[in-house]
Scaffold this motif. Structure first.
Motif, PDB file in Angstrom:
ATOM      1  N   ILE A   1       0.867  -1.179   0.000  1.00 31.10           N
ATOM      2  CA  ILE A   1       0.000   0.000   0.000  1.00 31.10           C
ATOM      3  C   ILE A   1       0.901   1.224   0.000  1.00 31.10           C
ATOM      4  CG2 ILE A   1      -1.743   1.293   1.274  1.00 31.10           C
ATOM      5  CD1 ILE A   1      -2.859  -1.302   2.299  1.00 31.10           C
ATOM      6  N   ASN A   2       0.804   2.016  -1.045  1.00 31.07           N
ATOM      7  CA  ASN A   2       1.706   3.153  -1.257  1.00 31.07           C
ATOM      8  C   ASN A   2       3.167   2.701  -1.143  1.00 31.07           C
ATOM      9  OD1 ASN A   2      -0.526   4.675  -1.640  1.00 31.07           O
ATOM     10  ND2 ASN A   2      -0.291   5.946   0.188  1.00 31.07           N
ATOM     11  N   HIS A   3       3.439   1.557  -1.790  1.00 28.91           N
ATOM     12  CA  HIS A   3       4.782   0.972  -1.883  1.00 28.91           C
ATOM     13  C   HIS A   3       5.326   0.502  -0.521  1.00 28.91           C
ATOM     14  CE1 HIS A   3       4.788   2.488  -5.965  1.00 28.91           C
ATOM     15  NE2 HIS A   3       4.489   3.696  -5.498  1.00 28.91           N
ATOM     16  N   ARG A   4       4.453   0.347   0.461  1.00 29.95           N
ATOM     17  CA  ARG A   4       4.867  -0.130   1.784  1.00 29.95           C
ATOM     18  C   ARG A   4       4.333  -1.550   1.961  1.00 29.95           C
ATOM     19  NH1 ARG A   4       6.393   3.109   5.664  1.00 29.95           N
ATOM     20  NH2 ARG A   4       5.371   4.864   4.622  1.00 29.95           N
ATOM     21  N   CYS A   5       5.209  -2.496   2.277  1.00 27.13           N
ATOM     22  CA  CYS A   5       4.813  -3.894   2.463  1.00 27.13           C
ATOM     23  C   CYS A   5       4.048  -4.024   3.783  1.00 27.13           C
ATOM     24  CB  CYS A   5       6.046  -4.803   2.468  1.00 27.13           C
ATOM     25  SG  CYS A   5       5.641  -6.571   2.627  1.00 27.13           S
ATOM     26  N   VAL A   6       2.780  -4.397   3.693  1.00 28.45           N
ATOM     27  CA  VAL A   6       1.920  -4.478   4.872  1.00 28.45           C
ATOM     28  C   VAL A   6       1.139  -5.789   4.827  1.00 28.45           C
ATOM     29  CG1 VAL A   6       1.702  -1.984   5.106  1.00 28.45           C
ATOM     30  CG2 VAL A   6       0.052  -3.238   3.711  1.00 28.45           C
ATOM     31  N   GLU A   7       0.409  -6.042   5.903  1.00 33.73           N
ATOM     32  CA  GLU A   7      -0.477  -7.198   5.993  1.00 33.73           C
ATOM     33  C   GLU A   7      -1.880  -6.714   6.306  1.00 33.73           C
ATOM     34  OE1 GLU A   7       0.995  -9.911   8.859  1.00 33.73           O
ATOM     35  OE2 GLU A   7       2.895 -10.276   7.810  1.00 33.73           O
ATOM     36  N   SER A   8      -2.870  -7.439   5.784  1.00 35.03           N
ATOM     37  CA  SER A   8      -4.264  -7.064   6.000  1.00 35.03           C
ATOM     38  C   SER A   8      -5.111  -8.333   6.012  1.00 35.03           C
ATOM     39  CB  SER A   8      -4.752  -6.099   4.917  1.00 35.03           C
ATOM     40  OG  SER A   8      -6.138  -5.870   5.051  1.00 35.03           O
ATOM     41  N   THR A   9      -5.715  -8.624   7.145  1.00 37.83           N
ATOM     42  CA  THR A   9      -6.594  -9.790   7.245  1.00 37.83           C
ATOM     43  C   THR A   9      -7.821  -9.628   6.369  1.00 37.83           C
ATOM     44  OG1 THR A   9      -5.854 -10.114   9.530  1.00 37.83           O
ATOM     45  CG2 THR A   9      -7.854 -11.252   8.863  1.00 37.83           C
ATOM     46  N   ASN A  10      -8.319  -8.422   6.265  1.00 40.30           N
ATOM     47  CA  ASN A  10      -9.501  -8.164   5.445  1.00 40.30           C
ATOM     48  C   ASN A  10      -9.219  -8.448   3.973  1.00 40.30           C
ATOM     49  OD1 ASN A  10     -12.006  -7.349   4.598  1.00 40.30           O
ATOM     50  ND2 ASN A  10     -11.600  -5.157   4.788  1.00 40.30           N
ATOM     51  N   VAL A  11      -8.062  -8.005   3.480  1.00 46.36           N
ATOM     52  CA  VAL A  11      -7.704  -8.253   2.084  1.00 46.36           C
ATOM     53  C   VAL A  11      -7.525  -9.743   1.832  1.00 46.36           C
ATOM     54  CG1 VAL A  11      -5.944  -7.854   0.331  1.00 46.36           C
ATOM     55  CG2 VAL A  11      -6.680  -5.969   1.797  1.00 46.36           C
ATOM     56  N   ARG A  12      -6.857 -10.433   2.763  1.00 45.20           N
ATOM     57  CA  ARG A  12      -6.613 -11.874   2.591  1.00 45.20           C
ATOM     58  C   ARG A  12      -7.933 -12.645   2.511  1.00 45.20           C
ATOM     59  NH1 ARG A  12      -2.583 -15.575   3.484  1.00 45.20           N
ATOM     60  NH2 ARG A  12      -1.167 -13.875   3.985  1.00 45.20           N
ATOM     61  N   LYS A  13      -8.855 -12.387   3.434  1.00 39.69           N
ATOM     62  CA  LYS A  13     -10.121 -13.122   3.434  1.00 39.69           C
ATOM     63  C   LYS A  13     -10.929 -12.821   2.179  1.00 39.69           C
ATOM     64  CE  LYS A  13     -10.625 -13.567   8.449  1.00 39.69           C
ATOM     65  NZ  LYS A  13     -11.473 -13.229   9.628  1.00 39.69           N
ATOM     66  N   SER A  14     -10.917 -11.581   1.754  1.00 40.61           N
ATOM     67  CA  SER A  14     -11.694 -11.217   0.559  1.00 40.61           C
ATOM     68  C   SER A  14     -11.143 -11.900  -0.687  1.00 40.61           C
ATOM     69  CB  SER A  14     -11.697  -9.695   0.383  1.00 40.61           C
ATOM     70  OG  SER A  14     -12.276  -9.054   1.501  1.00 40.61           O
ATOM     71  N   ILE A  15      -9.818 -11.974  -0.820  1.00 41.75           N
ATOM     72  CA  ILE A  15      -9.223 -12.628  -1.982  1.00 41.75           C
ATOM     73  C   ILE A  15      -9.487 -14.128  -1.948  1.00 41.75           C
ATOM     74  CG2 ILE A  15      -7.007 -13.226  -3.018  1.00 41.75           C
ATOM     75  CD1 ILE A  15      -6.055 -10.420  -2.474  1.00 41.75           C
ATOM     76  N   GLU A  16      -9.395 -14.742  -0.778  1.00 42.54           N
ATOM     77  CA  GLU A  16      -9.677 -16.177  -0.683  1.00 42.54           C
ATOM     78  C   GLU A  16     -11.120 -16.473  -1.061  1.00 42.54           C
ATOM     79  OE1 GLU A  16      -8.566 -17.127   3.286  1.00 42.54           O
ATOM     80  OE2 GLU A  16      -6.472 -17.568   2.766  1.00 42.54           O
ATOM     81  N   GLN A  17     -12.066 -15.614  -0.636  1.00 40.16           N
ATOM     82  CA  GLN A  17     -13.466 -15.802  -1.029  1.00 40.16           C
ATOM     83  C   GLN A  17     -13.656 -15.603  -2.532  1.00 40.16           C
ATOM     84  OE1 GLN A  17     -15.673 -13.097   1.432  1.00 40.16           O
ATOM     85  NE2 GLN A  17     -15.268 -14.224   3.333  1.00 40.16           N
ATOM     86  N   THR A  18     -12.875 -14.710  -3.118  1.00 42.19           N
ATOM     87  CA  THR A  18     -12.961 -14.496  -4.566  1.00 42.19           C
ATOM     88  C   THR A  18     -12.525 -15.732  -5.336  1.00 42.19           C
ATOM     89  OG1 THR A  18     -12.548 -12.125  -4.261  1.00 42.19           O
ATOM     90  CG2 THR A  18     -12.172 -13.042  -6.461  1.00 42.19           C
ATOM     91  N   TYR A  19     -11.487 -16.398  -4.871  1.00 39.69           N
ATOM     92  CA  TYR A  19     -10.952 -17.561  -5.582  1.00 39.69           C
ATOM     93  C   TYR A  19     -11.703 -18.855  -5.269  1.00 39.69           C
ATOM     94  CZ  TYR A  19      -6.749 -15.596  -7.744  1.00 39.69           C
ATOM     95  OH  TYR A  19      -5.884 -14.923  -8.547  1.00 39.69           O
ATOM     96  N   ALA A  20     -12.503 -18.867  -4.213  1.00 36.79           N
ATOM     97  CA  ALA A  20     -13.148 -20.108  -3.781  1.00 36.79           C
ATOM     98  C   ALA A  20     -13.944 -20.802  -4.888  1.00 36.79           C
ATOM     99  CB  ALA A  20     -14.031 -19.832  -2.560  1.00 36.79           C
ATOM    100  N   PRO A  21     -14.741 -20.074  -5.717  1.00 39.03           N
ATOM    101  CA  PRO A  21     -15.486 -20.784  -6.763  1.00 39.03           C
ATOM    102  C   PRO A  21     -14.615 -21.316  -7.896  1.00 39.03           C
ATOM    103  CG  PRO A  21     -16.468 -18.622  -6.260  1.00 39.03           C
ATOM    104  CD  PRO A  21     -15.111 -18.636  -5.660  1.00 39.03           C
ATOM    105  N   PHE A  22     -13.398 -20.866  -8.018  1.00 40.04           N
ATOM    106  CA  PHE A  22     -12.562 -21.219  -9.162  1.00 40.04           C
ATOM    107  C   PHE A  22     -11.553 -22.332  -8.856  1.00 40.04           C
ATOM    108  CE2 PHE A  22     -13.866 -16.815  -9.700  1.00 40.04           C
ATOM    109  CZ  PHE A  22     -14.345 -16.797 -11.001  1.00 40.04           C
ATOM    110  N   LEU A  23     -11.174 -22.495  -7.588  1.00 44.00           N
ATOM    111  CA  LEU A  23     -10.127 -23.441  -7.233  1.00 44.00           C
ATOM    112  C   LEU A  23     -10.721 -24.677  -6.571  1.00 44.00           C
ATOM    113  CD1 LEU A  23      -7.350 -21.089  -5.783  1.00 44.00           C
ATOM    114  CD2 LEU A  23      -7.607 -21.943  -8.123  1.00 44.00           C
ATOM    115  N   PRO A  24     -10.043 -25.823  -6.661  1.00 52.80           N
ATOM    116  CA  PRO A  24     -10.533 -27.017  -5.958  1.00 52.80           C
ATOM    117  C   PRO A  24     -10.455 -26.830  -4.446  1.00 52.80           C
ATOM    118  CG  PRO A  24      -8.342 -27.396  -6.875  1.00 52.80           C
ATOM    119  CD  PRO A  24      -8.805 -26.077  -7.414  1.00 52.80           C
TER     120      PRO A  24
END
Length: 746
Positions: free
Chosen positions: A293-316
């Motif tokens: 975020i603005n070239h700063r390496c960070v962690e975000s639980t909200n981003v991680r969960k949202s991306i995992e939910q996005t991929y759930a229908p596509f991956l085994p």
């Protein structure tokens, strides 16, 4: 009089005594005191620098802020002993060195309002100050207009002399433009935290992870990272490498080949997003997100969960993606000062921005998903692989029939395709009478009674030691492992992975029978064991177990035995000259192994003392003892048959010799079996013959048990069958379908 403390509180005895003396008969509260500045600084340092990788993260960010285009990182003992980073940035002015490591000294911030437009990694001026309070810090720097470099040593935020009695002022030294920061003995004065780091290899892996993250994001910046004392680098990224190439070098080709790029923005929320993500053809066991975020390496639980939910229908099920995401948000909407280590940031409209990014990624995945590819296999092992491509599949309209969507009818039962899958059922060998004088069946299976296997002939004792696994990243090792994978025979590997062990057919020719599907095969288990032990030697390189000899064996005596055996195999008219030649060969091999004893011990667990005593050999698999009768020949062959002149040649030839040593030996036929009369030696002493027979019998039982319960299960789990093993290593002897047709005609 001592007043009891409330439940849950704990006070030291001397403090209670002081309070009692000062306030006799009273329960006055303790006085508030100001902490010593040294204590304050160490507490702050413990919050900011929690591990070696966090210290390196701060140093990398400072180097990139200085305009560096190349970073060189050197690590020793996971960064606890040494952590050094060298850059080619603008350097530090000599006049700034005295206050460089004082807290809250920075060139990136003047007033609090500047935080609303901060565009650099660092801004608080606490990184170097914190490191100097818990480590020995050395800074060597040179600016473009300086005639020489300057080196300064720091302790507890202040300049300190390099040696006792010297002045603490910076010293002029030779150096190149840029800055080199050396951190030694991290947490030397915080023993509790120092003891918490159990494994140097784990800390080094964390360092590799943080370097890899910044190497992917920082375009036009070269990165290299290696261990102290090693010539090869763990990470080496060129400055002109693209983001895909950087991911390929760090995460592997499997990830890089399945990447899709995405880019989106929205003026309402004031953000721009871009990055790379794996498509639906690739999945891993754990979600990997590189979030900046603005070239700063960070962690975000909200981003991680949202991306995992996005991929759930596509991956085994159980599959996870790899995503590199760079968010650029209006600095006035971002609060960067919310975490001591700057690991987290807060920004306005977080839910809306994350949802917009995930919707864009979902659209990209849906577009790629129309042309996914799958591998299918025919019913029986041995069939050819075929590829299905869904890019041109058409869905039939309502009321019409289409082959691509037609549900196949349930096939009728065909007895010729039935396969026994319950291994607890009786084997064919249990129906055959045992050979005379032995407890083994003609096929070599151990006799069983009342459904319970007889006890093992010998109990092998093992001792577990506390030794960390070491990851060796030699290029030569990767090439050797890749050569095995490229030579894979998929059908034969599938046969070994799905086989059921039937029994040993012939000890002398090393043949065993296995069943896979509806087929029966004869396997040369000698060749299969060679392939398996060669692959174990490459995958477990440097992490073998140890077989210890107590008392130690004399290396030269073993080589003499091997030389004597070779002299009997090599007929010569000049016996004396032949003996002299073998004597010289024995001494040359002994000296060669003693000189390379450190290499043999570190990589192969083969320990030899400087005086020529053999203390241990490698243990490659638990539950099986190698044939020690082959030990002299194994040691003698290490001299002429190992290529000691090159790294790759040395590793390959040594592992091959080690695999050849571990292959079970050819055993004589069991008494009463086929060929036993011709192979049975005539013994003048009956007692001696009985003793020899008992040794051979014990070894045969050990080999039989190891082959059935150790080696072939290991083949099933991890053997990569190669094309060379297919040529003469396995033979199909029966096919249930063919036999069924024969009996059906009868």
């Amino acid at each position: 009089m001592v007043v009891d403390s409330p439940r849950g509180s704990k006070r030291k005895a001397d403090e209670i005594e002081d309070d009692a003396n000062a306030n006799e008969g009273s329960s006055a509260p303790r006085r508030i005191r100001a902490l010593d500045p040294d204590v304050v600084n160490k507490i702050a340092a413990g919050e900011i620098i929690v591990a070696p990788d966090q210290a390196l993260k701060e140093l990398i960010e400072n180097a990139v802020d200085a305009g560096s285009t190349a970073l060189e990182i050197l690590v020793k003992d996971g960064g606890l002993k040494l952590l050094q980073i060298t850059d080619n940035g603008c350097g530090i002015d000599k006049q700034d060195l005295p206050i460089l490591c004082e807290r809250f000294t920075t060139s990136k911030l003047k007033k609090f309002e500047d935080l609303q437009s901060i565009a650099t990694y660092g801004f608080r001026g606490e990184a170097l100050a914190s490191i100097s309070h818990i480590a020995h810090l050395t800074v060597t720097t040179k600016t473009a207009d300086s005639n020489c470099a300057w080196r300064a040593h720091y302790d507890s935020g202040r300049l300190s002399p390099a040696k006792p009695g010297q002045a603490p002022d910076p010293k002029p030294v030779a150096g190149r433009p840029g800055t080199q920061i050396t951190v030694e003995d991290l947490f030397y004065n915080v023993p509790t935290r120092r003891r918490a780091f159990r494994s140097a290899s784990d800390e080094y892996n964390k360092i590799i992870d943080i370097v890899g993250r910044y190497a992917v994001h920082c375009s036009s910046v070269a990165f290299s990272c290696k261990k102290h004392g090693e010539s090869s680098t763990s990470i080496s990224i060129q400055a002109n490498s693209s983001a895909v190439d950087r991911i390929r070098q760090i995460c592997g080709g499997g990830v890089a080949n399945e990447l899709i790029d995405f880019s989106t923005s929205d003026d309402r929320w004031g953000f721009k997003a871009s990055g790379l993500a794996t498509n639906a053809n690739y999945s891993m066991k754990k979600t990997t997100i590189l979030l900046f975020i603005n070239h700063r390496c960070v962690e975000s639980t909200n981003v991680r969960k949202s991306i995992e939910q996005t991929y759930a229908p596509f991956l085994p099920k159980g599959g996870h993606p790899f995503v590199y995401l760079s968010l650029e948000i209006d600095p006035q909407r971002v609060d960067v000062n919310v975490h001591p280590t700057k690991r987290e940031v807060n920004f306005l409209n977080e839910d809306e921005i994350v949802q917009a990014v995930c919707e864009h990624i979902r659209t990209k995945l849906a577009a790629v998903d129309t042309s996914r590819t799958f591998l299918t296999q025919t019913l029986l092992p041995g069939g050819a692989w075929s590829t299905l491509d869904t890019s041109h599949a058409k869905t039939p309209k309502a009321g019409t029939s289409g082959d691509s969507r037609r549900t196949p009818a349930r096939p009728e039962r065909n007895d010729s395709r039935l396969v026994r899958t319950d291994t607890n059922l009786r084997k064919i060998t249990s129906m055959l009478p045992p050979a005379t004088g032995t407890g083994a069946s003609p096929c070599g299976s151990r006799a069983k009674g009342k459904g319970k296997e007889t006890d093992p002939p010998e109990a092998l004792e093992y001792e577990t030691v506390d030794r960390d696994m070491t990851a060796y990243r030699f290029v030569s090792l990767r090439e050797l492992r890749a050569a095995v994978r490229e030579d894979i025979h998929h059908d034969l590997t599938e046969i070994f992975a799905t086989h059921t062990f039937v029994g040993i057919v012939d000890d002398r020719r090393r043949l065993a029978a296995i069943q896979s599907g509806v087929k029966l095969f004869l396997v040369d288990y000698g060749r299969a064991c060679f392939e398996y032990f060669y692959q174990v030697g490459l995958t477990d390189f440097g992490n073998f177990g140890v077989i210890q000899f107590k008392p130690p064996l004399d290396l030269r005596e073993l080589l003499d035995i091997a030389a004597e055996q070779e002299s009997k195999k090599t007929p010569s008219q000049e016996n004396e000259k032949e003996e002299v030649d073998f004597t010289e060969a024995v001494e040359a091999v002994a000296e060669q192994l003693i000189q390379r004893r450190e290499l043999l011990l570190e990589y192969f667990s083969l320990e030899i003392t400087p005086t020529g005593e053999l203390l241990s050999i490698p243990l490659m698999v638990k539950g099986y003892n190698p044939p020690l009768v082959k030990l002299p020949q194994f040691l003698l062959r290490l001299g002429p048959r190992v290529d000691w002149t090159s790294e790759k040649g040395c590793f390959e030839t040594f592992v091959r010799e080690l695999a050849e040593f571990y292959v079970p030996e050819m055993l004589p036929p069991a008494p009463g079996g086929e060929g036993a009369a011709e192979a049975e030696p005539e013994a003048a002493d009956g007692m001696k013959a009985d003793a020899e027979d008992s040794d051979v019998k014990a070894r045969r039982e050990h080999v039989h048990r190891a082959i059935e319960h150790v080696l072939f299960p290991a083949f099933k789990a991890r053997l990569v069958a190669t094309n060379s093993l297919m040529q003469g290593g396995i033979l199909e002897v029966a096919n249930l379908k063919g036999l069924y047709r024969v009996f059906e005609r009868c």
